[in-house]
Design a protein around this motif. Structure first.
Motif, PDB file in Angstrom:
ATOM      1  N   ASP A   1       0.818  -1.257   0.006  1.00 28.28           N
ATOM      2  CA  ASP A   1      -0.036   0.079   0.117  1.00 28.28           C
ATOM      3  C   ASP A   1       0.911   1.086  -0.029  1.00 28.28           C
ATOM      4  N   PHE A   2       0.540   2.160  -0.726  1.00 26.27           N
ATOM      5  CA  PHE A   2       1.261   3.476  -1.129  1.00 26.27           C
ATOM      6  C   PHE A   2       0.474   4.556  -0.662  1.00 26.27           C
ATOM      7  N   ASN A   3       1.042   5.310   0.600  1.00 28.59           N
ATOM      8  CA  ASN A   3       0.158   6.615   0.746  1.00 28.59           C
ATOM      9  C   ASN A   3       0.927   7.796   0.405  1.00 28.59           C
ATOM     10  N   TYR A   4       0.667   8.405  -0.360  1.00 31.28           N
ATOM     11  CA  TYR A   4       1.256   9.669  -0.804  1.00 31.28           C
ATOM     12  C   TYR A   4       0.678  10.824   0.265  1.00 31.28           C
TER      13      TYR A   4
ATOM     14  N   GLN B   1      -3.732   1.160  -3.322  1.00 28.12           N
ATOM     15  CA  GLN B   1      -3.803  -0.154  -2.464  1.00 28.12           C
ATOM     16  C   GLN B   1      -3.496  -1.295  -3.779  1.00 28.12           C
ATOM     17  N   GLY B   2      -2.419  -1.991  -3.504  1.00 28.59           N
ATOM     18  CA  GLY B   2      -1.762  -2.986  -4.295  1.00 28.59           C
ATOM     19  C   GLY B   2      -2.384  -4.313  -3.932  1.00 28.59           C
ATOM     20  N   ILE B   3      -2.370  -5.278  -5.010  1.00 26.48           N
ATOM     21  CA  ILE B   3      -2.600  -6.766  -4.692  1.00 26.48           C
ATOM     22  C   ILE B   3      -1.032  -7.488  -5.390  1.00 26.48           C
ATOM     23  N   GLN B   4      -1.229  -8.672  -4.913  1.00 28.53           N
ATOM     24  CA  GLN B   4       0.068  -9.507  -5.108  1.00 28.53           C
ATOM     25  C   GLN B   4       0.317  -9.900  -6.636  1.00 28.53           C
ATOM     26  N   ALA B   5       1.250 -10.217  -7.118  1.00 31.63           N
ATOM     27  CA  ALA B   5       1.575 -10.603  -8.452  1.00 31.63           C
ATOM     28  C   ALA B   5       0.550 -11.479  -9.038  1.00 31.63           C
ATOM     29  N   GLN B   6       0.157 -11.401 -10.077  1.00 32.48           N
ATOM     30  CA  GLN B   6      -0.758 -12.381 -10.556  1.00 32.48           C
ATOM     31  C   GLN B   6      -0.084 -13.334 -11.543  1.00 32.48           C
ATOM     32  N   GLU B   7      -0.134 -14.755 -11.366  1.00 32.46           N
ATOM     33  CA  GLU B   7       0.788 -15.526 -12.022  1.00 32.46           C
ATOM     34  C   GLU B   7       0.170 -15.820 -13.773  1.00 32.46           C
ATOM     35  N   LEU B   8       0.890 -15.827 -14.646  1.00 26.60           N
ATOM     36  CA  LEU B   8       0.571 -16.226 -15.945  1.00 26.60           C
ATOM     37  C   LEU B   8       0.926 -17.616 -16.304  1.00 26.60           C
ATOM     38  N   GLY B   9       1.504 -18.206 -15.435  1.00 32.43           N
ATOM     39  CA  GLY B   9       2.314 -19.720 -15.756  1.00 32.43           C
ATOM     40  C   GLY B   9       3.542 -19.647 -16.338  1.00 32.43           C
ATOM     41  N   ASN B  10       4.292 -20.827 -16.224  1.00 33.96           N
ATOM     42  CA  ASN B  10       5.900 -20.714 -16.684  1.00 33.96           C
ATOM     43  C   ASN B  10       6.748 -19.846 -15.883  1.00 33.96           C
ATOM     44  N   GLY B  11       6.494 -19.162 -14.701  1.00 31.95           N
ATOM     45  CA  GLY B  11       7.106 -18.339 -13.865  1.00 31.95           C
ATOM     46  C   GLY B  11       6.785 -16.643 -14.336  1.00 31.95           C
ATOM     47  N   ASN B  12       5.899 -16.648 -15.108  1.00 29.84           N
ATOM     48  CA  ASN B  12       5.779 -15.251 -15.457  1.00 29.84           C
ATOM     49  C   ASN B  12       4.559 -14.658 -14.839  1.00 29.84           C
ATOM     50  N   VAL B  13       4.563 -13.483 -14.698  1.00 25.56           N
ATOM     51  CA  VAL B  13       3.447 -12.604 -13.832  1.00 25.56           C
ATOM     52  C   VAL B  13       2.747 -11.386 -14.737  1.00 25.56           C
ATOM     53  N   ASP B  14       1.707 -11.140 -14.515  1.00 32.38           N
ATOM     54  CA  ASP B  14       1.144  -9.934 -15.261  1.00 32.38           C
ATOM     55  C   ASP B  14       1.564  -8.496 -14.708  1.00 32.38           C
ATOM     56  N   GLU B  15       2.494  -7.886 -15.505  1.00 31.43           N
ATOM     57  CA  GLU B  15       3.104  -6.799 -15.092  1.00 31.43           C
ATOM     58  C   GLU B  15       2.296  -5.775 -14.891  1.00 31.43           C
ATOM     59  N   SER B  16       1.225  -5.636 -15.782  1.00 30.82           N
ATOM     60  CA  SER B  16       0.072  -4.331 -15.660  1.00 30.82           C
ATOM     61  C   SER B  16      -0.773  -4.400 -14.596  1.00 30.82           C
ATOM     62  N   LYS B  17      -0.352  -5.654 -13.666  1.00 22.46           N
ATOM     63  CA  LYS B  17      -1.426  -5.693 -12.359  1.00 22.46           C
ATOM     64  C   LYS B  17      -0.568  -5.322 -11.161  1.00 22.46           C
ATOM     65  N   LEU B  18       0.881  -5.473 -11.511  1.00 25.48           N
ATOM     66  CA  LEU B  18       1.715  -5.039 -10.506  1.00 25.48           C
ATOM     67  C   LEU B  18       1.529  -3.793  -9.814  1.00 25.48           C
ATOM     68  N   PRO B  19       1.486  -3.566  -8.520  1.00 23.01           N
ATOM     69  CA  PRO B  19       1.615  -2.084  -7.509  1.00 23.01           C
ATOM     70  C   PRO B  19       2.670  -1.269  -8.402  1.00 23.01           C
TER      71      PRO B  19
ATOM     72  N   MET C   1       5.497 -11.062  -3.855  1.00 23.12           N
ATOM     73  CA  MET C   1       5.510  -9.653  -3.554  1.00 23.12           C
ATOM     74  C   MET C   1       6.310  -8.718  -4.032  1.00 23.12           C
ATOM     75  N   LEU C   2       5.828  -8.344  -5.248  1.00 19.97           N
ATOM     76  CA  LEU C   2       6.718  -7.654  -6.127  1.00 19.97           C
ATOM     77  C   LEU C   2       6.004  -6.046  -6.703  1.00 19.97           C
ATOM     78  N   PHE C   3       6.687  -5.127  -6.999  1.00 23.92           N
ATOM     79  CA  PHE C   3       6.071  -4.034  -7.480  1.00 23.92           C
ATOM     80  C   PHE C   3       7.252  -3.055  -8.526  1.00 23.92           C
ATOM     81  N   ASN C   4       6.557  -2.409  -9.078  1.00 19.15           N
ATOM     82  CA  ASN C   4       7.539  -1.484  -9.883  1.00 19.15           C
ATOM     83  C   ASN C   4       7.576   0.064  -9.378  1.00 19.15           C
ATOM     84  N   VAL C   5       8.700   0.611  -9.744  1.00 20.62           N
ATOM     85  CA  VAL C   5       8.777   2.163  -9.270  1.00 20.62           C
ATOM     86  C   VAL C   5       9.049   3.020 -10.526  1.00 20.62           C
ATOM     87  N   LYS C   6       8.165   3.951 -10.743  1.00 20.28           N
ATOM     88  CA  LYS C   6       8.217   4.828 -11.880  1.00 20.28           C
ATOM     89  C   LYS C   6       8.760   6.053 -11.318  1.00 20.28           C
ATOM     90  N   VAL C   7       9.759   6.532 -11.834  1.00 18.91           N
ATOM     91  CA  VAL C   7      10.287   7.825 -11.773  1.00 18.91           C
ATOM     92  C   VAL C   7       9.847   8.534 -12.915  1.00 18.91           C
TER      93      VAL C   7
END
Length: 298
Positions: free
Chosen positions: A142-145, A158-176, A243-249
């Motif tokens: 959860d990120f509070n600005y 409010q984020g959710i955990q990484a959604q698995e796509l199979g073969n070790g991949n996750v849906d990057e579009s749904k990462l916090p 428990m992944l996330f991305n940072v956008k500068v």
């Protein structure tokens, strides 16, 4: 003839070292294979410098050690038809001083530069441009600005955990996603909702634990725009790896536009400690005492 053999044996490690040096170093090697580029934040360069310099010194110590070992093996080896033991040296004052003083100076040197850089990295920013409270939770973020002048005007994601796509991949579009303004000083307030986590932005070369009942802080200024990988660096349960996330500068203008977007979506306020799920905090009332004092138990 014997002296020529000794020279050839001693020349092997020297030649190997020269080949290594003359081969040149790539950009990746010059920064010690660290997963970042210089200037990503205001602290990255000092971390790279400390890391690379330490390895150069240790490499030099290693080369000297191996040369001495090989030299001793060659020079003092048992010769053909030789019996008995060689002359035993029980004490040598110059050698004793050498291997006592040199390691002492190495340890003190490493300690000094590490303490200096750590003090600089951990130094609180007096008036940060941006304050963000980050909560680690199983298994998302959860990120509070924070609006420090009026907490009710803060916005959150409010984020959710990484959604698995199979073969070790996750849906990057749904990462916090944590947004940061380029060139602005940032204060990160680190808290946990349940168990111990660790907030790690890989390219920033900076991570810190999130401990239930304790608040930690990070202070830095992002200097390069881009998207960077973040993850939990403390084993926290079954889905720790998700428990992944991305940072956008982004530019300050884009950053403010993102905050306005969160406000327009109704994400106004602060997702604070009231959403914590760990009920075993030091100051919490024991369930038995709470039940004994309730009207329903009478």
């Amino acid at each position: 003839m014997r002296s020529n053999r000794r020279i050839r044996w001693a020349a092997i490690p020297v030649a190997a070292a020269l080949v290594f040096v003359l081969a040149g170093c790539s950009t990746q090697q010059l920064q010690g294979w660290l997963p970042t580029t210089p200037g990503t934040t205001n602290h990255v360069n000092s971390v790279i410098g400390l890391w690379v310099t330490s390895w150069i010194v240790l490499l030099g110590v290693g080369i000297i050690t191996w040369v001495l070992i090989i030299w001793a093996i060659v020079v003092y080896r048992r010769r053909k038809n030789q019996t008995g033991l060689p002359v035993q040296l029980r004490y040598n004052m110059p050698i004793e001083i050498f291997y006592t003083i040199v390691p002492l100076f190495l340890v003190l040197g490493f300690f000094f530069f590490t303490a200096r850089d750590q003090a600089d990295i951990e130094k609180p920013t007096a008036n940060p441009d941006t304050t963000i409270t980050v909560y680690g939770k199983r298994w998302a973020w959860d990120f509070n600005y924070m609006n420090t002048s009026d907490k009710s005007k803060s916005v959150y994601y409010q984020g959710i955990q990484a959604q698995e796509l199979g073969n070790g991949n996750v849906d990057e579009s749904k990462l916090p996603v944590l947004y940061l303004p380029k060139g602005k000083s940032v204060k990160i307030v680190l808290k946990s909702r349940d168990v111990i986590h660790s907030f790690w932005v890989v390219n920033f070369l900076y991570k810190k634990d999130m401990i239930p009942g304790k608040t930690n802080y990070e202070y830095f200024t992002p200097l390069k725009e881009g998207t960077f990988t973040g993850k939990c660096a403390e084993l926290c349960g079954e889905y720790h790896s998700l428990m992944l996330f991305n940072v956008k500068v982004v530019s300050p203008t884009e950053y403010q536009a993102y905050l306005d977007k969160l406000a327009a979506e109704g994400n106004v306020g602060d997702l604070g400690d009231q959403y914590n799920t760990n009920t075993n905090q030091p100051n919490n009332q024991a369930p038995e005492a709470s039940a004994a004092g309730s009207t329903s138990s009478k």
